[in-house]
Design a protein around this motif. Structure first.
Motif, mmCIF file in Angstrom:
data_model
loop_
_atom_site.group_PDB
_atom_site.id
_atom_site.type_symbol
_atom_site.label_atom_id
_atom_site.label_comp_id
_atom_site.label_asym_id
_atom_site.label_seq_id
_atom_site.Cartn_x
_atom_site.Cartn_y
_atom_site.Cartn_z
ATOM 1 N N THR A 1 0.834 -1.193 0.000
ATOM 2 C CA THR A 1 0.000 0.000 0.000
ATOM 3 C C THR A 1 0.872 1.246 0.000
ATOM 4 O O THR A 1 2.078 1.190 0.279
ATOM 5 C CB THR A 1 -0.903 0.033 1.239
ATOM 6 N N LEU A 2 0.251 2.389 -0.282
ATOM 7 C CA LEU A 2 0.986 3.653 -0.215
ATOM 8 C C LEU A 2 1.460 3.921 1.206
ATOM 9 O O LEU A 2 2.575 4.421 1.412
ATOM 10 C CB LEU A 2 0.102 4.791 -0.711
ATOM 11 N N ALA A 3 0.650 3.585 2.190
ATOM 12 C CA ALA A 3 1.048 3.778 3.581
ATOM 13 C C ALA A 3 2.286 2.953 3.918
ATOM 14 O O ALA A 3 3.181 3.420 4.645
ATOM 15 C CB ALA A 3 -0.106 3.406 4.509
ATOM 16 N N GLU A 4 2.368 1.746 3.403
ATOM 17 C CA GLU A 4 3.536 0.901 3.665
ATOM 18 C C GLU A 4 4.779 1.441 2.963
ATOM 19 O O GLU A 4 5.875 1.466 3.544
ATOM 20 C CB GLU A 4 3.232 -0.532 3.225
ATOM 21 N N VAL A 5 4.621 1.899 1.742
ATOM 22 C CA VAL A 5 5.772 2.441 1.016
ATOM 23 C C VAL A 5 6.222 3.760 1.633
ATOM 24 O O VAL A 5 7.419 4.079 1.637
ATOM 25 C CB VAL A 5 5.451 2.586 -0.487
ATOM 26 N N SER A 6 5.313 4.529 2.190
ATOM 27 C CA SER A 6 5.701 5.741 2.912
ATOM 28 C C SER A 6 6.663 5.405 4.051
ATOM 29 O O SER A 6 7.684 6.081 4.244
ATOM 30 C CB SER A 6 4.463 6.446 3.461
ATOM 31 N N LEU A 7 6.356 4.362 4.801
ATOM 32 C CA LEU A 7 7.250 3.932 5.880
ATOM 33 C C LEU A 7 8.608 3.505 5.336
ATOM 34 O O LEU A 7 9.658 3.808 5.920
ATOM 35 C CB LEU A 7 6.620 2.787 6.665
ATOM 36 N N LEU A 8 8.587 2.805 4.222
ATOM 37 C CA LEU A 8 9.841 2.352 3.616
ATOM 38 C C LEU A 8 10.685 3.526 3.135
ATOM 39 O O LEU A 8 11.913 3.534 3.291
ATOM 40 C CB LEU A 8 9.545 1.398 2.459
ATOM 41 N N GLN A 9 10.047 4.520 2.555
ATOM 42 C CA GLN A 9 10.788 5.685 2.088
ATOM 43 C C GLN A 9 11.375 6.482 3.256
ATOM 44 O O GLN A 9 12.471 7.046 3.139
ATOM 45 C CB GLN A 9 9.894 6.578 1.226
ATOM 46 N N GLN A 10 10.670 6.519 4.357
ATOM 47 C CA GLN A 10 11.244 7.154 5.552
ATOM 48 C C GLN A 10 12.501 6.401 5.990
ATOM 49 O O GLN A 10 13.519 7.006 6.318
ATOM 50 C CB GLN A 10 10.211 7.172 6.679
ATOM 51 N N PRO B 1 2.418 10.303 12.099
ATOM 52 C CA PRO B 1 0.970 10.026 12.146
ATOM 53 C C PRO B 1 0.182 10.738 11.045
ATOM 54 O O PRO B 1 -0.790 10.173 10.514
ATOM 55 C CB PRO B 1 0.556 10.536 13.538
ATOM 56 N N GLN B 2 0.584 11.967 10.714
ATOM 57 C CA GLN B 2 -0.102 12.673 9.637
ATOM 58 C C GLN B 2 0.086 11.945 8.311
ATOM 59 O O GLN B 2 -0.863 11.778 7.534
ATOM 60 C CB GLN B 2 0.436 14.097 9.519
ATOM 61 N N LEU B 3 1.313 11.527 8.051
ATOM 62 C CA LEU B 3 1.590 10.794 6.817
ATOM 63 C C LEU B 3 0.803 9.495 6.766
ATOM 64 O O LEU B 3 0.207 9.150 5.739
ATOM 65 C CB LEU B 3 3.088 10.492 6.716
ATOM 66 N N ALA B 4 0.799 8.775 7.861
ATOM 67 C CA ALA B 4 0.090 7.493 7.901
ATOM 68 C C ALA B 4 -1.398 7.697 7.619
ATOM 69 O O ALA B 4 -2.012 6.927 6.865
ATOM 70 C CB ALA B 4 0.302 6.826 9.259
ATOM 71 N N ALA B 5 -1.978 8.736 8.213
ATOM 72 C CA ALA B 5 -3.412 8.973 8.045
ATOM 73 C C ALA B 5 -3.761 9.345 6.610
ATOM 74 O O ALA B 5 -4.724 8.819 6.032
ATOM 75 C CB ALA B 5 -3.871 10.074 9.001
ATOM 76 N N ILE C 1 -5.719 7.752 1.056
ATOM 77 C CA ILE C 1 -5.560 7.487 -0.384
ATOM 78 C C ILE C 1 -5.813 6.013 -0.659
ATOM 79 O O ILE C 1 -6.557 5.644 -1.593
ATOM 80 C CB ILE C 1 -4.154 7.888 -0.866
ATOM 81 N N ASP C 2 -5.211 5.137 0.143
ATOM 82 C CA ASP C 2 -5.386 3.697 -0.055
ATOM 83 C C ASP C 2 -6.853 3.282 0.054
ATOM 84 O O ASP C 2 -7.313 2.405 -0.683
ATOM 85 C CB ASP C 2 -4.556 2.923 0.978
#
Length: 385
Positions: free
Chosen positions: A58-67, A295-299, A304-305
């Motif tokens: 998901t986009l949320a998971e890839v956000s964590l990976l990019q961090q 938390p803002q990014l995750a939300a 989006i997902d």
């Protein structure tokens, strides 16, 4: 089952990437080894559905990976971001019933590297206008002529997603979004000699009538603000993954500041600086600022997902998180330099590189002026004519 970033980007891989970051920056080269290892790990197909050969994240998971990746090598993360943007746009559109970018997903699974050819010198319209000429051809293809700047992955991309303006068709002007392969009609200038984010190698790209075949012309939309799914897809994925990179930079700076405070000893008191009230207050300020970002990014990524409908608020929410992430990251790095002391001023210190890298955040869309204008319009309405 909870998602673990280490299942995709292992500790060992992250440390190898981190160990190369200083050399990549000093030599002003593209991190070829990082790309090779990330490709082997399946990272370039992270957002591609499993049914099409990807990891199905998901986009949320890839956000964590990019961090996580940005904590090790901000320039590598920012470069890979641009490939992930196109695979992310394909996912956002597919999730909403539009499979126009299926070929992007299949291409990424097959090893294609996608670059982002949107930025143009002096074009503050960004997605809503273009100085690149998109000339229609009889078979439905388009010939693109113009100059793109900040084309990350400059030496290595194989496919370029871009836009241009068709002014000659009967329904013109129309913004045209398409994909082109690298050929002799494209010149990549070796001109990326910058203050920071040097490993992105975001070189200038000259387009000299390069052809996008009809099957790679994915959208024609009216210029100006537009609710078309490709515009929303680009804006959402670009802003959220960009914010993820700079959130990772902020976290790394905070960690380095904490380590410095614990390792430095005051001659005055004989105690570690971690016991100094002023240093503790500064690190607390850094942590308070950083802690608001994940938390803002995750939300927003989850929204989006899950196809949450924020209506007209979406653009202010997205430009807002990008602005907060880049501005906060800069403040955190600034404070980390002060906590670490004079040693951080030397180029051999990782904080010195982070200090230069984080400055790039202000130049990505949405820039501070655009973000504030978007948010002001969302809350106050548009400016009177």
């Amino acid at each position: 089952m909870s998602f673990d970033v280490r299942d995709v980007l292992s500790d060992e891989l992250i440390e190898r990437i981190r160990s190369r970051a200083a050399r990549v920056d000093a030599d002003n080269v593209f991190p070829e080894e990082d790309l090779a290892e990330l490709r082997d790990a399946g990272y370039l197909r992270a957002l591609v559905p499993a049914a099409r050969g990807g990891l199905g994240l998901t986009l949320a998971e890839v956000s964590l990976l990019q961090q996580r990746l940005a904590e090790a090598a901000p320039a590598t993360a920012l470069a890979i971001n641009m490939h992930l943007v196109w695979t992310g746009v394909a996912k956002v559109m597919q999730d909403r019933g539009l499979d126009d970018l299926r070929f992007v997903q299949e291409g990424a699974a097959a090893g294609e590297v996608y670059a982002f050819g949107i930025s143009e010198a002096g074009n503050d319209l960004v997605l809503f206008g273009s100085g690149t000429d998109a000339a229609p051809l009889p078979d439905g293809s388009y010939a693109f002529t113009g100059r793109k700047i900040f084309t990350s992955l400059g030496p290595v991309w194989t496919q370029l997603g871009l836009h241009g303006l068709d002014t000659t068709s009967p329904d013109g002007p129309q913004m045209v979004y398409a994909f082109v392969g690298r050929d002799e009609r494209i010149v990549t200038r070796d001109d990326w000699d910058t203050l920071g984010m040097r490993g992105t190698q975001s070189r200038t790209t000259e387009l000299n009538g390069v052809i996008a075949p009809a099957e790679r012309v994915v959208r024609r939309v009216a210029p100006g603000p537009n609710p078309d799914p490709i515009v929303f897809g680009i804006f959402s994925v670009f802003e959220l993954l960009l914010a993820s990179v700079y959130t990772g930079v902020a976290r790394r700076a905070l960690d380095l500041a904490v380590a410095a405070a614990r390792s430095r000893t005051s001659k005055k008191t004989g105690k570690a600086y971690s016991q100094d009230p002023d240093i503790r207050w500064r690190i607390a300020e850094m942590a308070l600022a950083y802690d608001a970002l994940p938390p803002q990014l995750a939300a927003l990524c989850r929204d989006i997902d899950e196809r949450t409908d924020h209506g007209a608020r979406w653009f202010s929410l997205l430009s807002g998180i990008k602005h907060r992430a880049t501005a906060t990251a800069k403040r955190v790095v600034d404070d980390a330099m002060l906590v670490a002391g004079g040693s951080s001023y030397f180029s051999s210190n990782e904080l010195s590189r982070l200090y230069r890298d984080v400055l790039a955040g202000a130049f990505h869309p949405s820039d501070p002026e655009s973000a504030h204008a978007t948010v002001a319009s969302a809350w106050l309405g548009p400016l009177e004519a």
